[in-house]
Design a protein around this motif. Sequence first.
Motif, PDB file in Angstrom:
ATOM      1  N   GLU A 293       0.922  -1.164  -0.131  1.00  0.00           N
ATOM      2  CA  GLU A 293       0.087  -0.021  -0.018  1.00  0.00           C
ATOM      3  C   GLU A 293       0.861   1.175   0.065  1.00  0.00           C
ATOM      4  OE1 GLU A 293      -2.937  -0.108   3.089  1.00  0.00           O
ATOM      5  OE2 GLU A 293      -3.820  -2.148   2.390  1.00  0.00           O
ATOM      6  N   ASP A 294       1.948   1.215   0.649  1.00  0.00           N
ATOM      7  CA  ASP A 294       2.949   2.347   0.551  1.00  0.00           C
ATOM      8  C   ASP A 294       3.846   2.452  -0.733  1.00  0.00           C
ATOM      9  OD1 ASP A 294       4.827   0.435   0.719  1.00  0.00           O
ATOM     10  OD2 ASP A 294       5.415   0.896   2.882  1.00  0.00           O
ATOM     11  N   ASP A 295       3.451   1.828  -1.836  1.00  0.00           N
ATOM     12  CA  ASP A 295       4.071   1.822  -3.041  1.00  0.00           C
ATOM     13  C   ASP A 295       5.427   1.027  -3.280  1.00  0.00           C
ATOM     14  OD1 ASP A 295       2.057   2.832  -4.425  1.00  0.00           O
ATOM     15  OD2 ASP A 295       2.566   4.875  -4.202  1.00  0.00           O
ATOM     16  N   LEU A 296       6.011   0.566  -1.779  1.00  0.00           N
ATOM     17  CA  LEU A 296       7.073  -0.149  -1.961  1.00  0.00           C
ATOM     18  C   LEU A 296       6.919  -1.505  -2.275  1.00  0.00           C
ATOM     19  CD1 LEU A 296       8.974   0.884   1.341  1.00  0.00           C
ATOM     20  CD2 LEU A 296       9.284   1.515  -1.151  1.00  0.00           C
TER      21      LEU A 296
ATOM     22  N   GLY B 267       4.518 -33.560   0.792  1.00  0.00           N
ATOM     23  CA  GLY B 267       5.163 -32.284   1.571  1.00  0.00           C
ATOM     24  C   GLY B 267       4.243 -31.205   1.352  1.00  0.00           C
ATOM     25  N   GLU B 268       4.514 -30.355   2.305  1.00  0.00           N
ATOM     26  CA  GLU B 268       3.999 -29.028   2.582  1.00  0.00           C
ATOM     27  C   GLU B 268       4.494 -27.854   1.698  1.00  0.00           C
ATOM     28  OE1 GLU B 268       2.559 -26.165   6.144  1.00  0.00           O
ATOM     29  OE2 GLU B 268       3.257 -28.166   6.454  1.00  0.00           O
ATOM     30  N   LEU B 269       3.840 -27.017   1.121  1.00  0.00           N
ATOM     31  CA  LEU B 269       4.198 -25.654   0.463  1.00  0.00           C
ATOM     32  C   LEU B 269       4.651 -24.896   1.765  1.00  0.00           C
ATOM     33  CD1 LEU B 269       4.506 -23.755  -1.732  1.00  0.00           C
ATOM     34  CD2 LEU B 269       2.295 -22.972  -1.224  1.00  0.00           C
ATOM     35  N   LEU B 270       5.594 -24.200   1.848  1.00  0.00           N
ATOM     36  CA  LEU B 270       6.462 -23.417   2.661  1.00  0.00           C
ATOM     37  C   LEU B 270       6.541 -22.202   1.994  1.00  0.00           C
ATOM     38  CD1 LEU B 270       9.198 -26.012   3.878  1.00  0.00           C
ATOM     39  CD2 LEU B 270       6.951 -25.422   5.043  1.00  0.00           C
ATOM     40  N   ARG B 271       6.272 -21.150   2.928  1.00  0.00           N
ATOM     41  CA  ARG B 271       6.520 -19.780   2.439  1.00  0.00           C
ATOM     42  C   ARG B 271       7.566 -19.010   3.424  1.00  0.00           C
ATOM     43  NH1 ARG B 271       1.045 -20.036   1.391  1.00  0.00           N
ATOM     44  NH2 ARG B 271       0.711 -19.730  -0.765  1.00  0.00           N
ATOM     45  N   SER B 272       8.532 -18.371   3.183  1.00  0.00           N
ATOM     46  CA  SER B 272       9.507 -17.531   3.824  1.00  0.00           C
ATOM     47  C   SER B 272       8.853 -16.367   4.588  1.00  0.00           C
ATOM     48  CB  SER B 272      10.879 -17.139   3.384  1.00  0.00           C
ATOM     49  OG  SER B 272      10.580 -16.435   2.372  1.00  0.00           O
ATOM     50  N   PRO B 273       9.223 -15.719   5.512  1.00  0.00           N
ATOM     51  CA  PRO B 273       8.676 -14.307   5.708  1.00  0.00           C
ATOM     52  C   PRO B 273       9.388 -13.429   4.708  1.00  0.00           C
ATOM     53  CG  PRO B 273      10.564 -14.982   7.262  1.00  0.00           C
ATOM     54  CD  PRO B 273      10.189 -16.268   6.380  1.00  0.00           C
ATOM     55  N   ARG B 274       8.884 -12.314   4.917  1.00  0.00           N
ATOM     56  CA  ARG B 274       9.324 -11.078   3.852  1.00  0.00           C
ATOM     57  C   ARG B 274      10.803 -11.120   3.723  1.00  0.00           C
ATOM     58  NH1 ARG B 274       7.155  -6.556   5.697  1.00  0.00           N
ATOM     59  NH2 ARG B 274       8.815  -6.243   7.152  1.00  0.00           N
ATOM     60  N   GLU B 275      11.483 -11.362   2.549  1.00  0.00           N
ATOM     61  CA  GLU B 275      12.930 -11.424   2.536  1.00  0.00           C
ATOM     62  C   GLU B 275      13.540 -10.216   2.106  1.00  0.00           C
ATOM     63  OE1 GLU B 275      15.219 -14.147   3.093  1.00  0.00           O
ATOM     64  OE2 GLU B 275      13.446 -15.482   3.659  1.00  0.00           O
ATOM     65  N   THR B 276      12.981  -9.358   1.451  1.00  0.00           N
ATOM     66  CA  THR B 276      13.407  -7.922   1.297  1.00  0.00           C
ATOM     67  C   THR B 276      12.285  -6.833   0.742  1.00  0.00           C
ATOM     68  OG1 THR B 276      14.805  -6.886  -0.700  1.00  0.00           O
ATOM     69  CG2 THR B 276      13.211  -8.590  -1.377  1.00  0.00           C
ATOM     70  N   THR B 277      12.516  -5.643   0.945  1.00  0.00           N
ATOM     71  CA  THR B 277      11.675  -4.545   0.681  1.00  0.00           C
ATOM     72  C   THR B 277      12.337  -3.768  -0.332  1.00  0.00           C
ATOM     73  OG1 THR B 277      10.647  -4.430   2.831  1.00  0.00           O
ATOM     74  CG2 THR B 277      10.199  -2.698   1.285  1.00  0.00           C
ATOM     75  N   GLN B 278      11.825  -3.502  -1.606  1.00  0.00           N
ATOM     76  CA  GLN B 278      12.522  -2.660  -2.628  1.00  0.00           C
ATOM     77  C   GLN B 278      11.510  -1.561  -3.011  1.00  0.00           C
ATOM     78  OE1 GLN B 278      15.419  -3.253  -3.524  1.00  0.00           O
ATOM     79  NE2 GLN B 278      15.798  -5.210  -2.345  1.00  0.00           N
ATOM     80  N   PRO B 279      12.204  -0.683  -3.632  1.00  0.00           N
ATOM     81  CA  PRO B 279      11.517   0.760  -4.147  1.00  0.00           C
ATOM     82  C   PRO B 279      10.586   0.489  -5.329  1.00  0.00           C
ATOM     83  CG  PRO B 279      13.771   1.071  -4.840  1.00  0.00           C
ATOM     84  CD  PRO B 279      13.709  -0.194  -3.914  1.00  0.00           C
ATOM     85  N   ASN B 280      10.848  -0.540  -6.055  1.00  0.00           N
ATOM     86  CA  ASN B 280       9.997  -0.739  -7.335  1.00  0.00           C
ATOM     87  C   ASN B 280      10.131  -2.299  -7.845  1.00  0.00           C
ATOM     88  OD1 ASN B 280      12.490  -1.055  -9.129  1.00  0.00           O
ATOM     89  ND2 ASN B 280      12.686   1.302  -8.761  1.00  0.00           N
TER      90      ASN B 280
END
Length: 99
Positions: free
Chosen positions: A30-33, A47-60
């Motif tokens: 929502e903050d455009d990042l 097996g189970e699908l796994l998701r990591s927590p947020r790994e990065t935040t980028q400007p675009n």
Amino acid sequence: MSEILVKFDEPIIDPKGAKYFAQALGRKREDDLWEGWLEFLPLDENGELLRSPRETTQPNRDALEYWAQGLTLVYLEGALVRAQRPYPDIQREREASER
């Protein structure tokens, strides 16, 4: 809405020997990042699908895709370990934003 940025061809093996294929995903916030995380698809049909927590935040989106394309096998192995830990707050936040 999230989108797949990169699918990795080489299987990632966790410490117990389970194999996964990794893919990098991202979404615009929502903050455009842009934020990125990883999903691990099990090769074992039970097996189970796994998701990591947020790994990065980028400007675009371009910067996020650049990040995803530069991920190494060692990074993916570490992210798989992180994905195997529970992160309920992050998961709830992501699921709420997908609605």
